[in-house]
Write a protein that holds these residues in place. Structure first.
Motif, PDB file in Angstrom:
ATOM      1  N   LEU A 195       0.213   5.373   0.486  1.00  0.00           N
ATOM      2  CA  LEU A 195      -0.737   6.435   0.821  1.00  0.00           C
ATOM      3  C   LEU A 195      -0.083   7.772   0.513  1.00  0.00           C
ATOM      4  O   LEU A 195       0.973   8.095   1.053  1.00  0.00           O
ATOM      5  CB  LEU A 195      -1.124   6.362   2.299  1.00  0.00           C
ATOM      6  CG  LEU A 195      -2.033   7.494   2.815  1.00  0.00           C
ATOM      7  CD1 LEU A 195      -3.376   7.483   2.100  1.00  0.00           C
ATOM      8  CD2 LEU A 195      -2.220   7.386   4.324  1.00  0.00           C
ATOM      9  N   THR A 224      -6.393  -0.190   9.842  1.00  0.00           N
ATOM     10  CA  THR A 224      -7.654   0.555   9.722  1.00  0.00           C
ATOM     11  C   THR A 224      -7.870   0.971   8.279  1.00  0.00           C
ATOM     12  O   THR A 224      -8.983   0.924   7.766  1.00  0.00           O
ATOM     13  CB  THR A 224      -7.632   1.785  10.643  1.00  0.00           C
ATOM     14  OG1 THR A 224      -7.388   1.354  11.987  1.00  0.00           O
ATOM     15  CG2 THR A 224      -8.950   2.544  10.588  1.00  0.00           C
ATOM     16  N   TRP A 225      -6.801   1.411   7.634  1.00  0.00           N
ATOM     17  CA  TRP A 225      -6.799   1.631   6.192  1.00  0.00           C
ATOM     18  C   TRP A 225      -5.894   0.577   5.582  1.00  0.00           C
ATOM     19  O   TRP A 225      -4.732   0.439   5.977  1.00  0.00           O
ATOM     20  CB  TRP A 225      -6.264   3.012   5.845  1.00  0.00           C
ATOM     21  CG  TRP A 225      -7.203   4.149   6.149  1.00  0.00           C
ATOM     22  CD1 TRP A 225      -8.515   4.065   6.512  1.00  0.00           C
ATOM     23  CD2 TRP A 225      -6.890   5.542   6.109  1.00  0.00           C
ATOM     24  NE1 TRP A 225      -9.034   5.321   6.697  1.00  0.00           N
ATOM     25  CE2 TRP A 225      -8.071   6.243   6.455  1.00  0.00           C
ATOM     26  CE3 TRP A 225      -5.738   6.266   5.816  1.00  0.00           C
ATOM     27  CZ2 TRP A 225      -8.121   7.638   6.509  1.00  0.00           C
ATOM     28  CZ3 TRP A 225      -5.782   7.650   5.870  1.00  0.00           C
ATOM     29  CH2 TRP A 225      -6.956   8.327   6.205  1.00  0.00           C
ATOM     30  N   SER A 283      -0.630  12.616   3.285  1.00  0.00           N
ATOM     31  CA  SER A 283      -1.201  12.582   4.632  1.00  0.00           C
ATOM     32  C   SER A 283      -0.577  13.666   5.504  1.00  0.00           C
ATOM     33  O   SER A 283       0.017  13.402   6.547  1.00  0.00           O
ATOM     34  CB  SER A 283      -1.014  11.203   5.284  1.00  0.00           C
ATOM     35  OG  SER A 283      -1.742  11.126   6.494  1.00  0.00           O
ATOM     36  N   GLN A 305      -9.740   8.823  -0.736  1.00  0.00           N
ATOM     37  CA  GLN A 305     -10.360   7.578  -1.182  1.00  0.00           C
ATOM     38  C   GLN A 305     -10.695   6.645  -0.017  1.00  0.00           C
ATOM     39  O   GLN A 305     -11.332   5.609  -0.228  1.00  0.00           O
ATOM     40  CB  GLN A 305      -9.426   6.847  -2.150  1.00  0.00           C
ATOM     41  CG  GLN A 305      -9.176   7.573  -3.460  1.00  0.00           C
ATOM     42  CD  GLN A 305      -8.171   6.842  -4.316  1.00  0.00           C
ATOM     43  OE1 GLN A 305      -6.957   7.027  -4.181  1.00  0.00           O
ATOM     44  NE2 GLN A 305      -8.659   5.990  -5.196  1.00  0.00           N
ATOM     45  N   LEU A 306     -10.286   7.002   1.185  1.00  0.00           N
ATOM     46  CA  LEU A 306     -10.409   6.115   2.341  1.00  0.00           C
ATOM     47  C   LEU A 306     -11.408   6.675   3.346  1.00  0.00           C
ATOM     48  O   LEU A 306     -11.770   7.853   3.299  1.00  0.00           O
ATOM     49  CB  LEU A 306      -9.028   5.925   2.968  1.00  0.00           C
ATOM     50  CG  LEU A 306      -7.996   5.347   1.980  1.00  0.00           C
ATOM     51  CD1 LEU A 306      -6.580   5.606   2.456  1.00  0.00           C
ATOM     52  CD2 LEU A 306      -8.231   3.861   1.757  1.00  0.00           C
ATOM     53  N   ASP A 307     -11.874   5.815   4.262  1.00  0.00           N
ATOM     54  CA  ASP A 307     -12.893   6.203   5.233  1.00  0.00           C
ATOM     55  C   ASP A 307     -12.382   7.343   6.115  1.00  0.00           C
ATOM     56  O   ASP A 307     -11.391   7.173   6.842  1.00  0.00           O
ATOM     57  CB  ASP A 307     -13.263   4.991   6.089  1.00  0.00           C
ATOM     58  CG  ASP A 307     -14.368   5.296   7.097  1.00  0.00           C
ATOM     59  OD1 ASP A 307     -14.991   6.382   7.006  1.00  0.00           O
ATOM     60  OD2 ASP A 307     -14.622   4.444   7.976  1.00  0.00           O
ATOM     61  N   ILE A 328      -5.645  10.169   0.030  1.00  0.00           N
ATOM     62  CA  ILE A 328      -6.268  10.060   1.340  1.00  0.00           C
ATOM     63  C   ILE A 328      -7.788  10.187   1.280  1.00  0.00           C
ATOM     64  O   ILE A 328      -8.503   9.599   2.092  1.00  0.00           O
ATOM     65  CB  ILE A 328      -5.641  11.094   2.301  1.00  0.00           C
ATOM     66  CG1 ILE A 328      -5.899  10.726   3.757  1.00  0.00           C
ATOM     67  CG2 ILE A 328      -6.076  12.513   1.960  1.00  0.00           C
ATOM     68  CD1 ILE A 328      -5.027  11.491   4.746  1.00  0.00           C
ATOM     69  N   TRP A 358      -2.953   5.049  -3.133  1.00  0.00           N
ATOM     70  CA  TRP A 358      -4.187   5.677  -2.665  1.00  0.00           C
ATOM     71  C   TRP A 358      -3.952   7.143  -2.309  1.00  0.00           C
ATOM     72  O   TRP A 358      -2.951   7.485  -1.687  1.00  0.00           O
ATOM     73  CB  TRP A 358      -4.704   4.980  -1.406  1.00  0.00           C
ATOM     74  CG  TRP A 358      -5.003   3.529  -1.572  1.00  0.00           C
ATOM     75  CD1 TRP A 358      -4.111   2.488  -1.536  1.00  0.00           C
ATOM     76  CD2 TRP A 358      -6.282   2.931  -1.808  1.00  0.00           C
ATOM     77  NE1 TRP A 358      -4.760   1.302  -1.719  1.00  0.00           N
ATOM     78  CE2 TRP A 358      -6.095   1.530  -1.894  1.00  0.00           C
ATOM     79  CE3 TRP A 358      -7.574   3.451  -1.935  1.00  0.00           C
ATOM     80  CZ2 TRP A 358      -7.142   0.654  -2.112  1.00  0.00           C
ATOM     81  CZ3 TRP A 358      -8.622   2.577  -2.159  1.00  0.00           C
ATOM     82  CH2 TRP A 358      -8.411   1.198  -2.244  1.00  0.00           C
ATOM     83  N   GLY A 394      -5.157  -1.940   1.776  1.00  0.00           N
ATOM     84  CA  GLY A 394      -5.472  -2.223   0.387  1.00  0.00           C
ATOM     85  C   GLY A 394      -4.263  -2.017  -0.492  1.00  0.00           C
ATOM     86  O   GLY A 394      -3.590  -0.975  -0.417  1.00  0.00           O
ATOM     87  N   MET A 425       0.836  -1.194   0.000  1.00  0.00           N
ATOM     88  CA  MET A 425       0.000   0.000   0.000  1.00  0.00           C
ATOM     89  C   MET A 425       0.872   1.247   0.000  1.00  0.00           C
ATOM     90  O   MET A 425       1.854   1.324   0.734  1.00  0.00           O
ATOM     91  CB  MET A 425      -0.910   0.015   1.226  1.00  0.00           C
ATOM     92  CG  MET A 425      -1.866   1.198   1.297  1.00  0.00           C
ATOM     93  SD  MET A 425      -2.932   1.109   2.782  1.00  0.00           S
ATOM     94  CE  MET A 425      -4.063   2.470   2.450  1.00  0.00           C
TER      95      MET A 425
END
Length: 402
Positions: free
Chosen positions: A137, A363-364, A140, A374-376, A372, A370, A366, A135
């Motif tokens: 990210l 928690t994130w 952030s 795109q995530l919950d 940021i 990605w 995949g 992954m």
């Protein structure tokens, strides 16, 4: 608990490792590496004095893929947190793929010889990270980072559709210097002097740098002039939230900053192309960076607050048009008391810690690359409240008038 490797020993790196050390239930082992190991050692001493936690330090040239891969192999982290210069994003991503580690950063890639930053170079790694089962990210920090999370949280909980989005970044701090930047001077000045761009009705609208100015009254700071600029989260938000018809980014600058920057531009000191001086090739902007105050040195003298947030207008979940303002106010002196760094570093370093926590706890998760948004957003928003960046939500009377 998880092991992390943080690359970059500036103010943001310092805040991030201080905050990681304050959360030993999440981060069991922390290694801080930079080109200059003495900077890492100084931060490690501060971390130990403030938290009692011992972190490891190392030296690394992050431009060297092989050396960075070897460091990752030796440390064996679950996650590499890239808080170095954006010029080094791709080499660190390559090293993560080669060594088998997840990747995270706070700013997108920018080639050193062109003042152009965009996500295309990093998005091109999508298939390779998927195939490796790793992954990555991107972004952030605060902007990009928190402002994108603010947007998706508003979309999830308050809007059926967002039509316009304005990102407002205000630093009301006073460091007492005639001219200084609150983060890396080279990156700051490259951003500010680049042409402004914003997203509107499916296309980019470009205007001259610093040519659009609007006054805004920021809570905790007061009235400030803010300028339309381009920032990387505009690109990713326009890609991942294509419903938004207009996305703009605004940043405040004082009159003294603008005056000094104008003079520096006029005399060629913001150039990024090499010139020959006494038979030696130098880049004027890099020389200027060397003589300006080091941003990490400004923490002890900076007073005032930052106010960074988003204003979104669209169709609310109640079926009515509405405008919501979601923002954080951070105090420079409080940030310095906690971590030894001013609020500009703090507002980026805390989200870096939170993004890392999202990844190492699963928690994130995949495989792939990605952004940021795109995530919950919910667990990230919860951690902001718990770790020094509480947010506030207000409904405005109507859309912004600028």
């Amino acid at each position: 608990m998880s092991k992390v490797l943080v690359i970059g020993a500036g103010g943001v790196g310092s805040v991030a490792v201080h905050k990681m050390a304050m959360n030993p239930d999440i981060f069991s082992d922390i290694t801080l590496a930079s080109r200059t190991k003495s900077k890492c050692d100084a931060i490690a001493e501060s971390v130990k004095a403030r938290t009692g936690v011992i972190i490891a330090t190392d030296a690394i040239d992050a431009d060297d893929v092989a050396a960075t891969r070897a460091l990752i192999k030796r440390v064996q982290p679950k996650l590499v947190v890239n808080l170095a210069l954006p010029y080094q994003d791709l080499t660190i991503m390559e090293a993560c793929l080669a060594a088998g580690a997840d990747y995270m950063d706070t700013a997108n890639y920018e080639p050193i010889d062109v003042a152009k930053f965009e996500y295309s170079w990093q998005w091109a790694y999508q298939d390779r990270f998927v195939e490796a089962g790793r992954m990555a990210l991107l972004g952030s920090g605060f902007d990009p980072g928190v402002t994108s999370v603010f947007t998706t949280w508003l979309r999830k909980h308050h809007f059926d559709r967002i039509d316009t989005l304005d990102i407002l970044d205000c630093n009301g701090g006073d460091h007492g210097q005639a001219f200084a930047t609150n983060f890396n001077p080279e990156i700051n000045i490259r951003e500010v002097t680049a042409p402004a761009r914003h997203w509107e009705n499916g296309e980019w609208i470009e205007t001259p740098a610093m040519s659009t100015k609007v006054a805004f009254d920021f809570e905790g700071v007061g009235p400030k002039n803010m300028y339309l600029m381009y920032h990387e989260e505009l690109e990713s938000l326009a890609t991942h939230l294509p419903e938004i018809k207009r996305i703009r980014f605004w940043m405040t600058f004082g009159d003294e900053y603008i005056k000094h920057l104008t003079v520096l531009q006029n005399v060629g000191m913001t150039r990024i192309d090499p010139v020959i001086y006494n038979g030696v090739e130098i880049v004027p902007l890099q020389f200027l960076k060397a003589v300006l105050p080091e941003p990490a040195s400004l923490g002890a003298t900076t007073k005032g607050k930052t106010n960074i947030g988003v204003i979104a207008t669209g169709l609310g979940k109640d079926g009515k048009e509405k405008t919501l303002y979601l923002y954080n106010i951070c105090d420079h002196e409080d940030a310095y008391a906690e971590t030894g760094n001013q609020a500009v570093s703090y507002t980026t370093g805390v989200p870096a810690m939170i993004g890392a926590a999202m990844m190492v706890t699963g928690t994130w998760a995949g495989a792939g690359v990605w952004n940021i948004e795109q995530l919950d957003p919910d667990p990230f928003m919860d951690m902001l409240m718990q770790h020094g960046l509480p947010w506030q939500l207000k409904e405005l009377d109507g859309p912004v008038g600028f």
